[in-house]
Design an enzyme around this catalytic site. Structure first.
Site, PDB file in Angstrom:
ATOM      1  N   SER A 123       0.818  -1.217   0.000  1.00 30.21           N
ATOM      2  CA  SER A 123       0.000   0.000   0.000  1.00 30.21           C
ATOM      3  C   SER A 123       0.845   1.257   0.000  1.00 30.21           C
ATOM      4  O   SER A 123       0.383   2.317  -0.409  1.00 30.21           O
ATOM      5  CB  SER A 123      -0.940  -0.005   1.200  1.00 30.21           C
ATOM      6  OG  SER A 123      -0.226  -0.265   2.378  1.00 30.21           O
ATOM      7  N   HIS A 144      -2.302  -2.885  -6.357  1.00 26.75           N
ATOM      8  CA  HIS A 144      -2.795  -2.458  -5.048  1.00 26.75           C
ATOM      9  C   HIS A 144      -4.323  -2.551  -5.007  1.00 26.75           C
ATOM     10  O   HIS A 144      -5.025  -1.665  -5.509  1.00 26.75           O
ATOM     11  CB  HIS A 144      -2.298  -1.027  -4.778  1.00 26.75           C
ATOM     12  CG  HIS A 144      -2.724  -0.466  -3.467  1.00 26.75           C
ATOM     13  ND1 HIS A 144      -2.899   0.875  -3.244  1.00 26.75           N
ATOM     14  CD2 HIS A 144      -3.016  -1.076  -2.282  1.00 26.75           C
ATOM     15  CE1 HIS A 144      -3.278   1.067  -1.992  1.00 26.75           C
ATOM     16  NE2 HIS A 144      -3.362  -0.097  -1.391  1.00 26.75           N
ATOM     17  N   GLU A 156      -5.319  -0.177  -8.069  1.00 25.81           N
ATOM     18  CA  GLU A 156      -4.247   0.767  -8.404  1.00 25.81           C
ATOM     19  C   GLU A 156      -3.039   0.005  -8.932  1.00 25.81           C
ATOM     20  O   GLU A 156      -2.539  -0.897  -8.264  1.00 25.81           O
ATOM     21  CB  GLU A 156      -3.875   1.526  -7.128  1.00 25.81           C
ATOM     22  CG  GLU A 156      -2.901   2.646  -7.308  1.00 25.81           C
ATOM     23  CD  GLU A 156      -2.906   3.566  -6.086  1.00 25.81           C
ATOM     24  OE1 GLU A 156      -3.242   4.750  -6.223  1.00 25.81           O
ATOM     25  OE2 GLU A 156      -2.587   3.088  -4.974  1.00 25.81           O
ATOM     26  N   ASN A 194      -3.340   6.220  -1.148  1.00 24.34           N
ATOM     27  CA  ASN A 194      -2.959   6.406   0.252  1.00 24.34           C
ATOM     28  C   ASN A 194      -2.268   7.742   0.508  1.00 24.34           C
ATOM     29  O   ASN A 194      -2.319   8.262   1.625  1.00 24.34           O
ATOM     30  CB  ASN A 194      -2.102   5.233   0.729  1.00 24.34           C
ATOM     31  CG  ASN A 194      -2.978   4.029   1.037  1.00 24.34           C
ATOM     32  OD1 ASN A 194      -4.152   4.188   1.366  1.00 24.34           O
ATOM     33  ND2 ASN A 194      -2.437   2.832   0.907  1.00 24.34           N
TER      34      ASN A 194
END
Ligand code: 3HC
Length: 286
Positions: A123, A144, A156, A194
């Protein structure tokens, strides 16, 4: 490198929340899956999560019982990394610690044929750094998944310094075949999601800690005010406060003070209140 047509078996390293979710996504899309964790009890917990999740899909009439059973049947569990030798594409979803991931990638590089892509579900960690322990950095990519992987549509795709264009194309195609929609990020800390989500979550925690509003009003305000499905405190509980703290800490180390984890987040992690998975985070759960 193998083509999409040549991918029949997907290897998944890790049978935790993300690993078991990814195994389920691949199996539901018709791939055979080998799901590996270090202990057989972890593999069994992964199967329990998959069964629970598949039965939710059946209850919501998004899958038939036969489709759910067939998906479950396509997944084999193992504790032996060498069993991934038959995989045509591998996704690693182990704990979010750089030294652990580097060890796994060094072992995978030995165990898995050298034309197989090794993807990581990291992440926040660098794809380029993880890839550097292998002899195939051009075949390493970030994949991801969002939590819960079986439900969330978005995926992602993170492009490392040496990731080959064909690997990026193949990974987009595989993701699409698994029913996901992708976007691409460069290999910069936190990627897209993130990098933007973690400050939002931490700000929600700070707002609560500083008495701006009750936790319910913070979550309701963000849900009704910005049309997101969960407010920041609810979403922390859903993701796991330890995961949010780890990700925030990595971003803080890489990008500086604006990513400083909220004090209350650290205090709750120290107290073992990690969210839904421990029955208590910002809220209480059965
Ligand atoms: N399999 C697994 N979990 C499922 C599921 C399924 N088939 N169906 C629902 N869920 C989970 C939910 O998380 C929640 O858990 P709980 O019942 O154990 O409390 C519950 O099941 C809620 O289900 P509902 O049926 O009430 O809710 P919906 O299905 O309508 O929506 C949701 C659930 C899609 C999770 C929605 O609330 C949502 O989109 N929330 C935001 C999630 C999000 O933002 N995820 C990304 C986080 S960021 C990330 O993952 C990156 C990482 O690196 C940190």
């Amino acid at each position: 490198m193998r083509t999409l047509d040549e991918i029949e078996t997907v290897g998944v390293v890790g049978a935790g929340t993300m690993g078991s979710g990814i195994a389920q996504v691949a199996a539901t899309a018709g791939y055979d899956v080998v799901m590996r964790d270090v202990k057989s009890e972890f593999v069994q917990q992964g199967f329990d999560s998959i069964e629970d999740s598949l039965s939710r899909f059946v209850r919501k009439e998004q899958l038939t019982q036969e489709e759910a059973d067939a998906a479950r049947e396509r997944i084999t569990g193992t504790t032996d990394l060498d069993d991934l030798a038959d995989a045509d594409y591998v996704v690693e979803a182990a704990v979010e610690k750089l030294d652990v991931k580097r060890d796994i990638f060094a072992d995978l590089d030995e165990a898995v044929p050298d034309d197989v892509v090794l993807a990581t579900n990291t992440s926040t960690l660098s794809i380029t750094t993880i890839a550097s322990v292998t002899d195939r950095p051009e075949l390493v990519v970030g994949l991801h998944f969002m939590n819960p992987a079986p439900v969330m549509k978005g995926l992602e795709l993170v492009v490392g310094e040496k990731t080959a264009d064909e690997v990026v194309d193949l990974s987009h195609a595989l993701a699409e075949d698994m029913g996901k929609e992708t976007w691409e990020s460069d290999d910069k800390p936190g990627f897209v999601v993130n990098r933007i989500l973690m400050p939002w979550l931490n700000e929600g925690v700070r707002a609560y800690d500083q008495g701006v509003a009750s936790k319910e009003d913070i979550d309701t305000g963000m849900k009704l005010g910005t049309n997101v499905p969960m407010g920041p405190l609810e979403l922390c509980d859903h993701i796991g406060l330890d995961i949010v703290l780890d990700a925030s800490q990595t971003l803080h180390d890489e990008l500086g003070d604006r990513y400083k984890p909220a004090y209350l987040l650290k205090r709750k992690v120290d107290a073992g209140d990690l969210g839904k998975k421990t029955g208590r985070g910002f809220y209480e759960y059965d």
